[in-house]
Design an enzyme around this catalytic site. Structure first.
Site, PDB file in Angstrom:
ATOM      1  N   HIS A  39      -7.263   3.281  18.454  1.00 39.56           N
ATOM      2  CA  HIS A  39      -6.496   4.273  19.218  1.00 39.56           C
ATOM      3  C   HIS A  39      -7.017   5.667  18.902  1.00 39.56           C
ATOM      4  CE1 HIS A  39      -4.273   4.123  15.419  1.00 39.56           C
ATOM      5  NE2 HIS A  39      -3.542   5.174  15.764  1.00 39.56           N
TER       6      HIS A  39
ATOM      7  N   HIS B 222      -5.737   8.501  17.643  1.00 41.00           N
ATOM      8  CA  HIS B 222      -5.257   9.422  16.603  1.00 41.00           C
ATOM      9  C   HIS B 222      -6.397   9.874  15.684  1.00 41.00           C
ATOM     10  CE1 HIS B 222      -0.758   8.134  16.912  1.00 41.00           C
ATOM     11  NE2 HIS B 222      -1.082   9.085  17.768  1.00 41.00           N
TER      12      HIS B 222
ATOM     13  N   ASP C   8      -6.761  10.342  12.597  1.00 40.54           N
ATOM     14  CA  ASP C   8      -7.101   9.608  11.369  1.00 40.54           C
ATOM     15  C   ASP C   8      -7.779   8.261  11.666  1.00 40.54           C
ATOM     16  OD1 ASP C   8      -4.459   8.909  12.338  1.00 40.54           O
ATOM     17  OD2 ASP C   8      -4.155   7.760  10.498  1.00 40.54           O
ATOM     18  N   HIS C   9      -8.106   8.012  12.922  1.00 43.01           N
ATOM     19  CA  HIS C   9      -8.837   6.786  13.298  1.00 43.01           C
ATOM     20  C   HIS C   9     -10.157   7.080  14.005  1.00 43.01           C
ATOM     21  CE1 HIS C   9      -5.421   4.127  12.241  1.00 43.01           C
ATOM     22  NE2 HIS C   9      -4.811   5.309  12.319  1.00 43.01           N
TER      23      HIS C   9
ATOM     24  N   HIS D   4       2.729   2.190  19.628  1.00 45.73           N
ATOM     25  CA  HIS D   4       2.388   3.321  18.750  1.00 45.73           C
ATOM     26  C   HIS D   4       1.737   4.418  19.602  1.00 45.73           C
ATOM     27  CE1 HIS D   4       1.129   5.350  15.068  1.00 45.73           C
ATOM     28  NE2 HIS D   4      -0.109   5.362  15.494  1.00 45.73           N
TER      29      HIS D   4
ATOM     30  N   ASP E 188      -2.754   0.798  13.932  1.00 41.93           N
ATOM     31  CA  ASP E 188      -1.406   1.211  13.508  1.00 41.93           C
ATOM     32  C   ASP E 188      -0.320   0.459  14.273  1.00 41.93           C
ATOM     33  OD1 ASP E 188      -2.651   2.950  11.818  1.00 41.93           O
ATOM     34  OD2 ASP E 188      -2.013   4.786  12.827  1.00 41.93           O
TER      35      ASP E 188
ATOM     36  N   HIS F 190      -3.701   1.348   7.574  1.00 42.55           N
ATOM     37  CA  HIS F 190      -3.185   2.127   6.431  1.00 42.55           C
ATOM     38  C   HIS F 190      -2.750   1.229   5.274  1.00 42.55           C
ATOM     39  CE1 HIS F 190      -2.747   6.145   8.403  1.00 42.55           C
ATOM     40  NE2 HIS F 190      -2.670   5.408   9.497  1.00 42.55           N
TER      41      HIS F 190
HETATM   42 FE    FE Z   1      -3.012   6.105  11.580  1.00 42.97          FE
HETATM   43 ZN    ZN Z   2      -1.981   6.215  14.601  1.00 42.67          ZN
END
Ligand code: FE
Ligand code: ZN
Length: 239
Positions: A54, A56, A58-59, A112, A131, A169
């Site tokens: 996805h 985001h 942090d990905h 999400h 996530d 995570h």
């Molecule tokens: Fe994440």
């Molecule tokens: Zn995420």
């Protein structure tokens, strides 16, 4: 197919997967480039593909730098073509993505985010769930509905029970506390938490987890219907 777990940022995991025969590699969800580059160099592999679950930050944070350095191709969900940086190859629900010796089925699992996907390497029985499904938990619902998240988890739940789950995570211990608070007599859960604690004490990831264990221990997968799932999701947001 080898999987190397790469801890990134505070509690993210990126995954380097590679084929020992020809050293071709993919990375799943590179949060940042530096630790991924280190893993690529240590394993002496060629980074051919970057797979994003996805959009985001942090990905996808490492997308641009890795693509520039290794001339890799970036794969993501078609509807997220405008928000996954540097995307090259668009995939859709139920498609088989196949390149070199890599072969994964794509599942669209919204909740999400609207465009969240999972990569299921079905021959190896490994799924990368980003996530959406965590060990002993599930992702927060940011863009979708409770129903979408519930249905997305159910898509994963029907896979073979010995499927290995690789998520985005290291939230497992905190998630375990929540499961225990709502499922206090679950002996299997208590045992799993003990094993997780030992791993974390030794600086090892709690990942991968096994789908069969999650079905018995993860309170979100145990939810019988949408109503109880939604209540649990609300409770978890304030836990
Ligand atoms: Fe994440
Ligand atoms: Zn995420």
């Amino acid at each position: 197919m080898d999987v190397k777990i790469i801890p990134c940022l505070n509690d993210n995991y990126s995954y380097l997967i590679f084929d020992r025969s020809n050293k071709n590699a993919c990375v799943i969800d590179p949060s940042e480039s530096k630790p991924v580059i280190k893993a690529i160099e240590e394993n002496k592999v060629k980074l051919k593909y970057i797979l994003n679950t996805h959009h985001h930050y942090d990905h996808v944070g490492g997308n641009k730098e890795l693509k520039e350095k290794y001339d890799s191709k970036i794969i993501g969900f078609k509807d997220d073509k405008d928000r996954i940086p540097e995307i090259d190859i668009l995939v859709e629900d139920n498609q088989i993505w196949k390149e070199e010796n890599f072969e994964a089925k794509i599942y669209h699992i919204p909740g999400h985010t609207a465009g969240h996907i999972a990569f299921h390497f079905f021959k190896e029985k490994k799924i990368f769930t980003g996530d959406t499904l965590f060990s002993l938990g599930c992702g927060r619902i940011f863009e979708g509905t409770y129903e979408q998240m519930f249905n997305s988890l159910n898509k994963i739940k029907i896979l073979p029970k010995d499927t290995e789950i690789y998520c985005g995570h290291e939230y497992t211990l905190k998630n375990g506390d929540f499961c225990l608070a709502n499922d206090a007599n679950n002996m299997k859960l208590k045992k799993k938490i003990e094993v997780i604690k030992k791993k974390l004490e030794n600086n090892l990831p709690s990942i991968p987890t096994i789908l069969g264990d999650e079905i018995e221990c993860n309170i979100f997968l145990k939810a019988k219907n949408l109503d109880s799932f939604s209540k649990l999701r609300d409770l978890k947001d304030n836990f």
